[in-house]
Design an enzyme around this catalytic site. Structure first.
Site, mmCIF file in Angstrom:
data_model
loop_
_atom_site.group_PDB
_atom_site.id
_atom_site.type_symbol
_atom_site.label_atom_id
_atom_site.label_comp_id
_atom_site.label_asym_id
_atom_site.label_seq_id
_atom_site.Cartn_x
_atom_site.Cartn_y
_atom_site.Cartn_z
ATOM 1 N N GLN A 9 29.850 44.173 34.588
ATOM 2 C CA GLN A 9 30.029 45.227 35.565
ATOM 3 C C GLN A 9 30.525 46.511 34.904
ATOM 4 O OE1 GLN A 9 31.569 43.169 38.911
ATOM 5 N NE2 GLN A 9 31.592 44.960 40.235
ATOM 6 N N SER A 87 32.420 39.357 30.727
ATOM 7 C CA SER A 87 32.630 38.985 32.130
ATOM 8 C C SER A 87 31.339 38.438 32.728
ATOM 9 C CB SER A 87 33.168 40.175 32.917
ATOM 10 O OG SER A 87 33.580 39.789 34.215
ATOM 11 N N LEU A 88 30.724 39.163 33.664
ATOM 12 C CA LEU A 88 29.484 38.709 34.286
ATOM 13 C C LEU A 88 28.419 38.379 33.242
ATOM 14 C CD1 LEU A 88 26.464 40.063 35.171
ATOM 15 C CD2 LEU A 88 27.481 38.318 36.597
ATOM 16 N N ARG A 112 29.434 34.197 43.005
ATOM 17 C CA ARG A 112 30.554 34.853 42.332
ATOM 18 C C ARG A 112 30.733 36.281 42.845
ATOM 19 N NH1 ARG A 112 31.442 37.989 37.485
ATOM 20 N NH2 ARG A 112 33.138 37.203 36.164
ATOM 21 N N HIS A 193 39.844 39.751 37.260
ATOM 22 C CA HIS A 193 40.445 39.130 36.077
ATOM 23 C C HIS A 193 41.970 39.198 36.111
ATOM 24 C CE1 HIS A 193 36.573 38.409 34.319
ATOM 25 N NE2 HIS A 193 36.226 39.663 34.527
ATOM 26 N N GLN A 241 37.442 31.961 34.133
ATOM 27 C CA GLN A 241 37.128 33.331 33.728
ATOM 28 C C GLN A 241 37.454 34.344 34.817
ATOM 29 O OE1 GLN A 241 33.632 35.337 34.348
ATOM 30 N NE2 GLN A 241 32.960 35.341 32.213
#
Length: 767
Positions: A9, A87-88, A112, A193, A241
């Site tokens: 992102q 991340s993603l 998600r 996060h 995560q």
């Protein structure tokens, strides 16, 4: 070598993916069907859906990254040696490694994005110019405790995450901090996060559990650990995560340390390329493979052990594991005041281990609520237990706890601090006892007795005392049939030999206790002709593979850990306590009087590093021994107690005691000045425990933290690994790690014991 890195992102832009959707029309159509809208329009048309909304951003990036990857492989004919994603982007890395196909990955990312998109009210900001330690220090100095470090993008680009109002407070702080070049708020809807994603994580964890993942064809570097994924932990790591820090800097440093490495960013933009350039310029490669690495080291060793027949699952008594429906012969003891929490118990049970909820110091209502919560989380066959601490002064409280356990059908109890068998335990054991078709006596309610003295062990290794059976029969609390059956079996199914440990301790030595207790067990089984073997476990001082190996070599059928579990995410004590515990070493404990057995001089083992509690508690006991009443203390000592120890007057303390203690105790105190002094001094022990568990800033030096040196040994063992920080310690993970590496160590030691002598140096033994 080459590593493909996939952006997350922040890399989205209108127009991304143009040309790819037509080239991979079948996958585009598949994406539209899964998502319920046009992925191509989302990525290319301004008037369509909002590409910057998390719910849409994540699927869009996943699809464009995936199609970009397929095109790169087609054009080059080469797959990467490693993969990583920010991340993603980690989902694309896993897809590239073959963990799942395009469709599965998109379904996961869709869920998600939906879950993360629902979390509002949070914010994130990039702090440029400071490293992670400096950012953390600023947050602590200015008491911005509600903010977490979300991303370690480069050594000096750290992203923080938390409630919007706290991020705004942080802006003013960081903009006035030396060396901060920029404080840049990010355009996000939630505190990603960070701890605030925990609720979303829990839902996602249940969702992901229904999917099947394939074996990884190439190593994928995990955001959570900055090391390769372990095949057995794919689902757990993906879930973690969501509320853990993205360790991008160390991930790249790990890859840099593997040798000559080229990085290729696959997907829209060049954000990761810029970050990697700065990481290379500002840091050194991690040139070693950590020996604790779950994917590279333990996994390979575990495979060798499987071939040799020694595995984490094979340690301990097979019968014990079968009886309790366990995968591992591993238990976690019930730490008082619910520090051994319901979350801890559930997590261990789901991992094939067993934990005991810590009831000491809790009300019956609190215990019953916890039991209901645990039972609601676990399914049939998943083992859990409840800790029952002996109360010498108030037998009625023990009876009430047994009533509660029977009423809620709790079938496994850890009996702690008992000096002998009590009528309450006999009554618990009696309910549900019967004979099976083979004529064996079967108990519905099982007791695991923690003991450290042979005379106490003997009472649990014997049938219920006859005088207690007669008393309970006379009170109609058990039946004639129950009494008859209890005469045929020991009071405990199993005993756990507790050497020197945290909390209540007799300071025993495992090397002396275990042989004595196993011999006593054998003697008692022969004496009473018991048909079923009583298992003997080991506890106290177990925090490393070496200690666990020693326990199993001494004949332990199972092991039970304690102190190491107090410094985990699931432990229900304060973060401040865990921060202190994380820093301790093996020499950082001391003995202090036990608050619940103050007058008798019984000892507990507690943390001494960073606190004054052990010294102050011992001073109170010294005063109790020397004087007959509070009035005998001189004015200087009274002032010191009120101002330094208690932070309130003796009169106020006694008023508080009068409100909470039974009337009989208060009446005795009025008649006996020394008893009154004992009650006042015991108040300090309750006070110091509450300070620690709540994390009160009021008087950190008075924290009472029960702990043994096993945690100091554990801290040294995990130093340099992901488990060094307690925020990465989960009870099930450290339990499995301890058992796995114990099996590895045992295999290595067994091999070394059978090496050829110098006379046969040239002979090789194949294991």
């Amino acid at each position: 070598m080459i590593t493909y890195v996939f952006p997350g992102q922040g890399s989205q832009q209108k127009g991304m993916g143009q040309g790819l959707f037509e080239q991979y029309q079948h996958l585009t159509d598949q994406a539209d069907q899964i998502l319920g809208y046009s992925i191509e329009k989302l990525c290319t048309e301004k008037s369509y859906l909002d590409l910057n909304h998390t719910e849409y951003t994540q699927p869009a990036l996943y699809v464009v990254n995936a199609l970009s990857y397929l095109k790169r492989v087609e054009e080059t004919g080469r797959k990467p040696d490693f993969a990583a994603g920010h991340s993603l982007g980690e989902y694309n890395a896993l897809m590239a490694a073959g963990a799942f196909d395009f469709e599965t990955g998109l379904r996961l990312v869709k869920k998600r994005g939906e879950l993360m998109g629902r979390i509002t009210g949070g914010g994130m900001a990039a702090v440029i110019g400071l490293n992670k330690e400096q950012v953390t220090a600023v947050l602590e100095e200015h008491r911005l405790y509600d903010i977490d470090v979300a991303n370690e993008n480069t050594p000096r680009q750290i992203v923080i995450s938390g409630p919007k109002n706290e991020i705004e407070k942080a802006r003013a702080v960081f903009e006035n901090t030396k060396d901060v070049k920029l404080f840049h708020p990010l355009n996000v809807s939630g505190a990603f996060h960070s701890r605030y994603m925990n609720e979303a994580k829990q839902v996602f964890k249940q969702y992901i559990d229904s999917f099947q993942f394939a074996s990884l064809a190439i190593p994928v570097i995990s955001n959570v650990y900055a090391e390769p994924y372990h095949q057995d932990r794919l689902k757990d790591t993906l879930s973690e995560q969501m509320d853990n820090t993205v360790k991008w800097t160390d991930s790249i440093r790990f890859l840099m340390g593997r040798g000559e490495m080229e990085f290729a960013e696959i997907g829209p933009g060049t954000v990761l390329t810029g970050l990697i350039h700065r990481i290379k310029n500002e840091s050194e490669p991690l040139t070693y493979i950590p020996k604790k690495n779950p994917a590279i080291s333990a996994h390979l060793k575990e495979q060798r052990n499987v071939q040799a027949g020694i595995t984490a699952e094979s340690l301990g008594s097979a019968e014990f594991k079968k009886d309790y429906h366990l995968t591992y012969a591993y238990l976690a003891g019930g730490m008082y005041r619910g520090i051994a929490s319901k979350e801890m118990v559930v997590k261990l049970s789901r991992a094939g281990m067993m934990g005991f909820f810590g009831t000491g110091g809790l009300s019956l209502k609190e215990v019953e609520d916890a039991i209901h919560a645990i039972q609601g989380e676990l399914g049939k066959g998943q083992a859990y237990g409840i800790n029952l601490v002996h109360n010498m002064k108030h037998n009625e409280s023990e009876e009430k706890m047994i009533d509660l356990l029977l009423r809620n059908q709790v079938s496994i109890v850890e009996a702690s601090a008992f000096l002998s068998v009590t009528p309450a335990l006999v009554r618990y054991r009696a309910k549900g006892v019967k004979r099976n078709q083979n004529g064996d006596v079967i108990c519905s309610n099982r007791l695991i007795a923690k003991i450290s003295r042979p005379e106490v062990a003997e009472s649990f290794l014997s049938p219920a005392p006859e005088n207690m059976l007669q008393k309970l029969l006379g009170e109609n609390k058990i039946t004639m049939n129950e009494a008859e059956l209890l005469r045929c079996i020991p009071m405990a199914d199993d005993i756990c030999v507790e050497a020197d440990s945290g909390g209540h301790t007799d300071g025993g030595v495992a090397y002396s206790l275990m042989p004595a207790m196993t011999s006593l067990r054998d003697e008692m089984m022969k004496k009473y002709q018991f048909r079923k073997k009583i298992r003997v476990g080991a506890a106290g001082g177990i925090g490393t593979p070496e200690a666990a190996m020693a326990a199993f070599m001494l004949g332990a059928d199972f092991i039970l850990t304690g102190s190491i579990n107090q410094c985990t995410v699931e432990a229900a004590t304060s973060d401040k306590v865990k921060d202190l515990l994380q820093q301790m070493n093996v020499q950082d404990t001391a003995y202090a009087p036990a608050g619940d057995m103050f007058e008798s001089g019984s000892k507990v083992q507690v943390l001494k590093k960073g606190v004054f509690f052990p010294a102050r508690a011992n001073k109170l006991y010294e005063l109790y021994q020397r004087y007959g009443s509070i009035r005998e203390l001189d004015a200087k000592m009274l002032a010191q107690l009120e101002e330094k120890y208690f932070k309130r007057s003796i009169e106020d303390i006694y008023k508080d005691i009068a409100l909470h203690y039974p009337a009989a105790d208060i009446e005795k105190a009025e008649q006996n000045p020394k008893h009154k002094m004992a009650l006042i001094f015991r108040w300090y022990f309750r006070y110091s425990s509450k300070l620690a568990i709540s994390g009160s800033e009021h008087s950190k030096v008075d924290y009472q933290i029960h702990c043994g040196p096993a945690l100091g040994a554990f801290n040294q063992w995990v130093k340099g690994s992901q488990f060094e920080n307690w925020r990465n310690r989960h009870v099930d993970e450290i339990g499995k790690k301890l058992m796995t590496e114990t099996a590895v160590l045992l295999h290595e030691r067994m091999q070394s014991m059978y090496q050829p002598s110098h006379e046969t140096d040239n002979i090789k033994i194949k294991v």
